[in-house]
Design a protein around this motif. Structure first.
Motif, mmCIF file in Angstrom:
data_model
loop_
_atom_site.group_PDB
_atom_site.id
_atom_site.type_symbol
_atom_site.label_atom_id
_atom_site.label_comp_id
_atom_site.label_asym_id
_atom_site.label_seq_id
_atom_site.Cartn_x
_atom_site.Cartn_y
_atom_site.Cartn_z
ATOM 1 N N GLU A 86 0.820 -1.211 0.000
ATOM 2 C CA GLU A 86 0.000 0.000 0.000
ATOM 3 C C GLU A 86 0.854 1.260 0.000
ATOM 4 O O GLU A 86 0.524 2.239 -0.674
ATOM 5 C CB GLU A 86 -0.951 -0.010 1.197
ATOM 6 C CG GLU A 86 -2.069 -1.020 1.044
ATOM 7 C CD GLU A 86 -2.944 -1.163 2.278
ATOM 8 O OE1 GLU A 86 -2.584 -0.623 3.350
ATOM 9 O OE2 GLU A 86 -3.985 -1.835 2.176
ATOM 10 N N GLN A 87 1.977 1.236 0.721
ATOM 11 C CA GLN A 87 2.883 2.388 0.717
ATOM 12 C C GLN A 87 3.521 2.571 -0.655
ATOM 13 O O GLN A 87 3.690 3.703 -1.132
ATOM 14 C CB GLN A 87 3.965 2.224 1.800
ATOM 15 C CG GLN A 87 4.817 3.443 1.975
ATOM 16 C CD GLN A 87 4.008 4.672 2.379
ATOM 17 O OE1 GLN A 87 3.189 4.606 3.283
ATOM 18 N NE2 GLN A 87 4.235 5.794 1.720
ATOM 19 N N ALA A 88 3.858 1.469 -1.306
ATOM 20 C CA ALA A 88 4.444 1.562 -2.645
ATOM 21 C C ALA A 88 3.440 2.141 -3.645
ATOM 22 O O ALA A 88 3.807 2.917 -4.524
ATOM 23 C CB ALA A 88 4.915 0.177 -3.102
ATOM 24 N N VAL A 89 2.167 1.779 -3.512
ATOM 25 C CA VAL A 89 1.123 2.326 -4.402
ATOM 26 C C VAL A 89 0.987 3.818 -4.159
ATOM 27 O O VAL A 89 0.888 4.608 -5.119
ATOM 28 C CB VAL A 89 -0.225 1.592 -4.174
ATOM 29 C CG1 VAL A 89 -1.349 2.320 -4.871
ATOM 30 C CG2 VAL A 89 -0.130 0.158 -4.658
ATOM 31 N N ILE A 90 0.992 4.235 -2.906
ATOM 32 C CA ILE A 90 0.902 5.656 -2.587
ATOM 33 C C ILE A 90 2.081 6.413 -3.182
ATOM 34 O O ILE A 90 1.916 7.472 -3.797
ATOM 35 C CB ILE A 90 0.807 5.866 -1.054
ATOM 36 C CG1 ILE A 90 -0.545 5.391 -0.541
ATOM 37 C CG2 ILE A 90 1.038 7.326 -0.682
ATOM 38 C CD1 ILE A 90 -0.630 5.295 0.966
ATOM 39 N N ASN A 91 3.274 5.876 -3.013
ATOM 40 C CA ASN A 91 4.480 6.515 -3.563
ATOM 41 C C ASN A 91 4.437 6.580 -5.086
ATOM 42 O O ASN A 91 4.868 7.557 -5.686
ATOM 43 C CB ASN A 91 5.740 5.786 -3.103
ATOM 44 C CG ASN A 91 5.977 5.949 -1.616
ATOM 45 O OD1 ASN A 91 5.442 6.839 -0.968
ATOM 46 N ND2 ASN A 91 6.780 5.051 -1.052
ATOM 47 N N PHE A 92 3.912 5.533 -5.703
ATOM 48 C CA PHE A 92 3.815 5.498 -7.171
ATOM 49 C C PHE A 92 2.841 6.563 -7.669
ATOM 50 O O PHE A 92 3.100 7.240 -8.660
ATOM 51 C CB PHE A 92 3.369 4.123 -7.636
ATOM 52 C CG PHE A 92 3.192 4.024 -9.131
ATOM 53 C CD1 PHE A 92 4.282 3.929 -9.964
ATOM 54 C CD2 PHE A 92 1.920 4.046 -9.678
ATOM 55 C CE1 PHE A 92 4.118 3.840 -11.337
ATOM 56 C CE2 PHE A 92 1.747 3.958 -11.036
ATOM 57 C CZ PHE A 92 2.841 3.869 -11.891
ATOM 58 N N LYS A 93 1.722 6.703 -6.972
ATOM 59 C CA LYS A 93 0.711 7.679 -7.399
ATOM 60 C C LYS A 93 1.191 9.118 -7.207
ATOM 61 O O LYS A 93 0.747 10.014 -7.928
ATOM 62 C CB LYS A 93 -0.594 7.466 -6.626
ATOM 63 C CG LYS A 93 -1.332 6.207 -7.075
ATOM 64 C CD LYS A 93 -2.634 6.027 -6.334
ATOM 65 C CE LYS A 93 -3.360 4.789 -6.844
ATOM 66 N NZ LYS A 93 -4.656 4.611 -6.177
ATOM 67 N N LYS A 94 2.093 9.334 -6.241
ATOM 68 C CA LYS A 94 2.648 10.674 -6.023
ATOM 69 C C LYS A 94 3.590 11.079 -7.144
ATOM 70 O O LYS A 94 3.713 12.249 -7.452
ATOM 71 C CB LYS A 94 3.405 10.717 -4.703
ATOM 72 C CG LYS A 94 2.522 10.777 -3.492
ATOM 73 C CD LYS A 94 3.363 10.846 -2.229
ATOM 74 C CE LYS A 94 2.501 10.830 -0.998
ATOM 75 N NZ LYS A 94 3.330 10.834 0.239
ATOM 76 N N SER A 95 4.259 10.104 -7.737
ATOM 77 C CA SER A 95 5.254 10.439 -8.767
ATOM 78 C C SER A 95 4.678 10.496 -10.157
ATOM 79 O O SER A 95 3.602 10.238 -10.472
ATOM 80 C CB SER A 95 6.384 9.430 -8.743
ATOM 81 O OG SER A 95 5.913 8.124 -8.984
#
Length: 95
Positions: A86-95
Protein backbone atom coordinates in the motif's frame (compact mmCIF):
# COMPACT_ATOMS: atom_id res chain seq x y z
CA UNK A 1 -9.51 -30.56 14.05
CA UNK A 2 -6.46 -32.10 15.70
CA UNK A 3 -5.57 -35.76 15.32
CA UNK A 4 -2.85 -36.98 17.63
CA UNK A 5 -1.88 -38.82 20.75
CA UNK A 6 -2.78 -37.56 24.19
CA UNK A 7 0.50 -38.99 25.54
CA UNK A 8 2.77 -37.37 22.92
CA UNK A 9 1.71 -33.79 22.24
CA UNK A 10 4.83 -33.09 20.20
CA UNK A 11 3.40 -34.75 17.08
CA UNK A 12 -0.04 -34.06 15.65
CA UNK A 13 -1.94 -33.85 12.40
CA UNK A 14 -4.32 -30.94 11.95
CA UNK A 15 -7.22 -31.05 9.50
CA UNK A 16 -8.29 -27.70 8.02
CA UNK A 17 -11.63 -27.60 6.23
CA UNK A 18 -12.30 -25.44 3.17
CA UNK A 19 -8.59 -24.80 2.50
CA UNK A 20 -6.17 -25.67 -0.28
CA UNK A 21 -2.50 -25.45 -1.26
CA UNK A 22 -2.44 -21.65 -0.85
CA UNK A 23 -2.79 -21.64 2.92
CA UNK A 24 -1.21 -25.06 3.51
CA UNK A 25 2.04 -24.23 1.73
CA UNK A 26 2.29 -20.86 3.50
CA UNK A 27 1.76 -22.48 6.91
CA UNK A 28 4.24 -25.23 6.04
CA UNK A 29 6.85 -22.63 5.06
CA UNK A 30 6.32 -20.67 8.28
CA UNK A 31 6.47 -23.81 10.42
CA UNK A 32 9.72 -24.91 8.79
CA UNK A 33 11.31 -21.58 9.80
CA UNK A 34 10.71 -22.42 13.48
CA UNK A 35 13.67 -24.18 15.14
CA UNK A 36 11.25 -26.10 17.38
CA UNK A 37 9.89 -27.99 14.34
CA UNK A 38 11.58 -31.25 13.35
CA UNK A 39 9.08 -32.18 10.63
CA UNK A 40 6.25 -30.43 8.86
CA UNK A 41 4.33 -31.42 5.78
CA UNK A 42 0.87 -31.26 4.34
CA UNK A 43 -1.36 -33.34 2.13
CA UNK A 44 -4.69 -32.99 0.43
CA UNK A 45 -6.54 -36.30 0.77
CA UNK A 46 -8.46 -35.96 -2.50
CA UNK A 47 -8.67 -33.17 -5.10
CA UNK A 48 -12.44 -32.91 -4.75
CA UNK A 49 -12.21 -32.69 -0.95
CA UNK A 50 -11.61 -29.11 0.23
CA UNK A 51 -9.53 -30.22 3.20
CA UNK A 52 -5.85 -30.05 4.10
CA UNK A 53 -3.97 -32.22 6.58
CA UNK A 54 -0.92 -30.58 8.16
CA UNK A 55 1.49 -32.81 10.08
CA UNK A 56 3.71 -31.17 12.73
CA UNK A 57 6.42 -32.77 14.85
CA UNK A 58 8.39 -30.71 17.35
CA UNK A 59 11.46 -30.99 19.55
CA UNK A 60 9.41 -30.87 22.74
CA UNK A 61 6.80 -28.10 22.66
CA UNK A 62 3.16 -29.04 22.02
CA UNK A 63 2.49 -29.16 18.28
CA UNK A 64 -0.74 -27.18 18.68
CA UNK A 65 1.14 -24.26 20.31
CA UNK A 66 3.79 -24.29 17.60
CA UNK A 67 1.07 -24.25 14.91
CA UNK A 68 -0.66 -21.30 16.63
CA UNK A 69 2.65 -19.41 16.76
CA UNK A 70 3.27 -20.13 13.07
CA UNK A 71 -0.19 -18.85 12.13
CA UNK A 72 0.42 -15.66 14.10
CA UNK A 73 3.81 -15.22 12.39
CA UNK A 74 2.15 -15.73 9.01
CA UNK A 75 -0.48 -13.10 9.83
CA UNK A 76 2.29 -10.64 10.77
CA UNK A 77 4.12 -11.35 7.51
CA UNK A 78 0.93 -10.79 5.51
CA UNK A 79 0.21 -7.57 7.40
CA UNK A 80 3.73 -6.29 6.72
CA UNK A 81 3.51 -7.23 3.04
CA UNK A 82 0.14 -5.48 2.67
CA UNK A 83 1.42 -2.30 4.36
CA UNK A 84 4.54 -2.31 2.18
CA UNK A 85 2.45 -2.76 -0.96
CA UNK A 86 0.00 0.00 0.00
CA UNK A 87 2.88 2.39 0.72
CA UNK A 88 4.44 1.56 -2.64
CA UNK A 89 1.12 2.33 -4.40
CA UNK A 90 0.90 5.66 -2.59
CA UNK A 91 4.48 6.51 -3.56
CA UNK A 92 3.82 5.50 -7.17
CA UNK A 93 0.71 7.68 -7.40
CA UNK A 94 2.65 10.67 -6.02
CA UNK A 95 5.25 10.44 -8.77
Amino acid sequence: MEHGSFQDQTASTFSLADEDHTLANSVRFTLNQDPRVTFCGYSIPHPSDARVNIRVQTTGDPASEVLKDACQDLMLMCHHMRNTFEQAVINFKKS
